[in-house]
Design a protein around this motif. Sequence first.
Motif, short mmCIF file in Angstrom:
data_model
loop_
_atom_site.label_atom_id
_atom_site.label_comp_id
_atom_site.label_asym_id
_atom_site.label_seq_id
_atom_site.Cartn_x
_atom_site.Cartn_y
_atom_site.Cartn_z
N ILE A 76 -8.85 1.01 0.22
CA ILE A 76 -9.13 0.12 1.36
C ILE A 76 -8.61 0.73 2.66
CG2 ILE A 76 -8.47 -2.11 2.35
CD1 ILE A 76 -9.23 -3.35 -0.19
N HIS A 77 -7.54 1.48 2.58
CA HIS A 77 -7.04 2.10 3.81
C HIS A 77 -7.75 3.41 4.16
CE1 HIS A 77 -4.57 3.53 6.96
NE2 HIS A 77 -3.87 4.38 6.24
N VAL A 78 -8.25 4.13 3.18
CA VAL A 78 -8.81 5.45 3.51
C VAL A 78 -10.34 5.53 3.41
CG1 VAL A 78 -6.73 6.70 2.88
CG2 VAL A 78 -8.51 6.35 1.16
N HIS A 79 -10.97 4.44 3.04
CA HIS A 79 -12.43 4.46 2.87
C HIS A 79 -13.11 4.91 4.17
CE1 HIS A 79 -15.91 3.09 0.47
NE2 HIS A 79 -16.48 3.05 1.63
N LYS A 103 -3.45 -1.11 7.63
CA LYS A 103 -4.08 -0.57 6.44
C LYS A 103 -5.16 -1.50 5.87
CE LYS A 103 -0.42 2.61 5.38
NZ LYS A 103 0.42 2.42 6.57
N TYR A 146 -4.70 -8.04 -0.92
CA TYR A 146 -5.61 -7.84 0.20
C TYR A 146 -6.61 -8.98 0.34
CZ TYR A 146 -4.72 -2.99 1.70
OH TYR A 146 -4.20 -1.87 2.26
N TRP A 158 0.84 -1.20 0.00
CA TRP A 158 0.00 0.00 0.00
C TRP A 158 0.87 1.24 0.00
CZ3 TRP A 158 -0.84 4.55 2.43
CH2 TRP A 158 -2.04 5.21 2.15
N TRP A 184 -10.01 11.35 5.09
CA TRP A 184 -9.47 11.55 3.75
C TRP A 184 -10.60 11.87 2.77
CZ3 TRP A 184 -4.72 11.39 1.20
CH2 TRP A 184 -4.78 11.26 -0.19
N THR A 234 -12.85 7.47 5.85
CA THR A 234 -12.06 8.23 6.81
C THR A 234 -12.17 9.71 6.48
OG1 THR A 234 -10.11 8.30 5.44
CG2 THR A 234 -10.32 6.41 6.89
N ARG A 259 -9.45 -2.63 6.25
CA ARG A 259 -10.77 -2.39 6.80
C ARG A 259 -11.79 -3.12 5.94
NH1 ARG A 259 -11.53 3.36 7.54
NH2 ARG A 259 -9.31 3.20 7.99
#
Lengths: 323, 525
Positions: free
Chosen positions: B367-370, A165, A106, A33, B374, B372, A167
């Motif tokens: 996937i990391h910032v959904h 990282k 992922y 990522w 951001w 949020t 969710r």
Amino acid sequence: MYRFVITATTSMAVLFFIFFLTVAEAVDPAESWQKHYNLWFIISIIIWLTVTVPLVYFVFRYKKKREDEDGAYIEGSTFLEITWTGIPIIITIVLGVQSWALFNQYRKVPQDAYEVRVEGFQYGYEMIYSEGIKTLNELRVPVGPVKLSMISKDVIHNFAIPKYKVREDMIPGRMTYQWFLAKEPGEHMVYCAELCGPGHSQMLAKVIVMEKNDFNSWVESYKIESSALSPEERGKNLVKNLGCTSCHSLDGEEIAGASFKGYYGGASILEDGSTVTVDDAYIEESIKNPKAKVVKGYDPFMQPYSLPDEDIKAITAYLKTLK
Amino acid sequence: MSNEEPKGLKAWLLTTDHKKIAILYLYTAAVFFIVALLLAVLMRTELLTSDKLIFGPKLYNVFFTIHGAAMVLFWMIPVLLGFFANYLIPLMIGARDVAFPRLNSLSYWFYAASGVIAVLGLLLPGRLDIGWTGYPPYSITTEANTALYIFAVHLLGASSIGGAVNFITTIITMRAPGMTWGRLNLAVWGFFGAFIIQLIGVPVLAAAVTLLLFDRYLGTNFYDAAQGGSPVLYQHLFWFYAHPAVYVVALPVFGIVSEIISTFSRKKVFGYTSMVVAIMIITVLGFETWIHHLYVAGVANWSRVIFMWATILIGVPTGIKIFNWLATLHKGSIRLTTPMLYALGFISLFTIGGVTGIANGLLGFDIHVHDTHWVVAHFHYVLALSMTMLCIGGVYFWFPKMTGRMYNENMGKLAFWITLLGSLVAFMPHFKLGLDGIPRRYWSIPEVYSSMMIISTIFSYIAIAGFILAIYNLIVSAINGEKAGDNPWRAKSLEWSIPSPPPFYNFEKIPVIEEGPYEYGKPGS
Ligand code: HEM
Ligand SMILES: [Cu+2]
Ligand SMILES: [Cu+2]
């Protein structure tokens, strides 16, 4: 046309070079990522400069000189328009392919992942381990890949671990999953990233990553320890872990419901004006069926909890201690 | 048709004149805008500290629900498709009114009623706390009065479908002789694309909330997993409309930017054809992207990949538009009036929002910032602040036409710079929060970010002060601004060829069109 072909091929070559550099076989999605982010960041800065520098330059360079002066008469330019269609397409493809590869990482769970089932509820998480252990708002895992199989008991929630990282939503009636690589021992925050009610911002948990040996001895000791606690101590843990404290404070502050400080033995005024004394029976009723007696001045949005009797007794015992 | 213009309050309330209806839309939308700004002030103040400062979690959820709904549904969309479209389309295509004037008036009243109902959700017991997205099962199990929101969406939907039918018909059938498709203003093309999206999308949104209504109040189980339904179904239906809805806002905005830039560069819009093609591609492609809102909602992996491609490809036509604007500036004769500043400010904010939008669209990245901060930062740049600024710029641009008066240029510019400064900084900290994974819709942001939150709050206040100053300038100038003349910008587009304010019947004689709207500096003319 000739110039365009040259521009297009060189930029394509450069971008693919960067691309292959960055999708090196990393098995940790969190690491990939970061690489993906770096590439995106460089490209974005270039795009932003490509837009703002000419913008500012033109505004100064072509400032109106005479009141009735017109600009040059230009309809367009096929060459330019193809250029700024073609190059963005190439950039899009490069970023898209890299993102796709990352997404596959992922979603592809390693064979040897340690699996935990997580159930979300308003407002907390219950972790159910294959060893027959349950914990609340605390996910203990050994170092290595971990798979979470997730479901919700009420509304939609989410289980986000920024450190790794990852969710994914927790949905009633449908299992979802995600995995992460827990590299080193440590403690990291878990957030709920799907609006689930007034307690949404307090729907927090922790991932505790442990060395394999430590994890095993935790599993062994868990059962002995939990039966050795006094009711007051168990009650204290329950109140914390069930998320009661996101609405009921322990220090007298009013959040969504009454504070638990000095609560037991006092009196509550109900919607209809009558008064009840706060005793064991009333607390039990309030937990099992909060809407039966709604306290004046509060909106009745507490959800019913179906807890075993000994848990309710433990909570009551704990509330008695809060003078 | 009578050529006598009716006067007085009754004439306003019963009007079927597209210009009066447009102005009613503008006033009404401005009221909702100010209400939503007030809620933003309250939210930003609460976020100053990580503890409860003034009202805590329950009201915070209510405030962002109404703030989001009012801003998107009762400010942005109505100001563009109610005010600008209504005012400009007949004037730009050379018509005396729209195809169905009474339907037009009905659309306005449905909209106004719907907005009032939604804002009641803020005041009545059972305050709406479901987010402007209203996802079940929470919107079913909450104590909040979901029915109010559903009813507001239904009324608004009826209004939007009426508007779409009306204006699509108007654009197709009522163009003046010689007003070919190739001579239409780009603003009209933008409206055209937006209305097509409304016509296709709004019925699906109506279906989504109708099923929600049945589930909640009649005991059906479309969205109830325990009974074989699917809560995620709602998300599909909702975003099928609500994602394209951002293009409902964006396409007219793109059109208006082209009008302003061409006029104040005194230069033909660069690449007219590719501008039109880009609008149409976005109209179509916009319907193939909704799953990016479900990237972490447990949907099939392959569907996430396909929708990623459609989502990020939209960057390409959008990029074409930005580069064409830059090329229009090149070799122009540029005048930095207030509307022009807003248009250029729009481009700079929009570009920040655009590149971060690509990031959201990139599946792996998202996937990391959904969900949020951001995302909060991204859409405030790409849509909320940039496009609101552009709408204000648009009002300044056509202000002399509507009122016959000139606004105060210095105050206009000052308001612009204040807003730009505030907007540029206010949401930067939110990118950092998002990269650290802090979810949106949190009333309490962890202590460590407190200095960033203070910066964000201060600059939010600054941005809002700029908006208020801009509005104040318009109000004062409408009352006692200097007389502006019919065409103060010496623009070539059709609406500037008639008196300001335009007479009731618009055109004394329906004009015959001989050239496009941007023929500045044409050799031999
Ligand atoms: C300077 C002006 C503004 C400020 C300070 C502001 C501030 C905020 C804040 C603090 C939130 C809540 C973020 C969260 O906790 O998740 C929010 C949400 C939102 N804002 Fe704004 N905003 C402004 C202008 C606008 C405008 C002009 C729009 C127009 C489209 C807009 C649309 C939204 C939407 C759609 C949401 C999401 C609501 C939800 O999560 O349901 N905002 N804004
Ligand atoms: Cu939540
Ligand atoms: Cu979208």
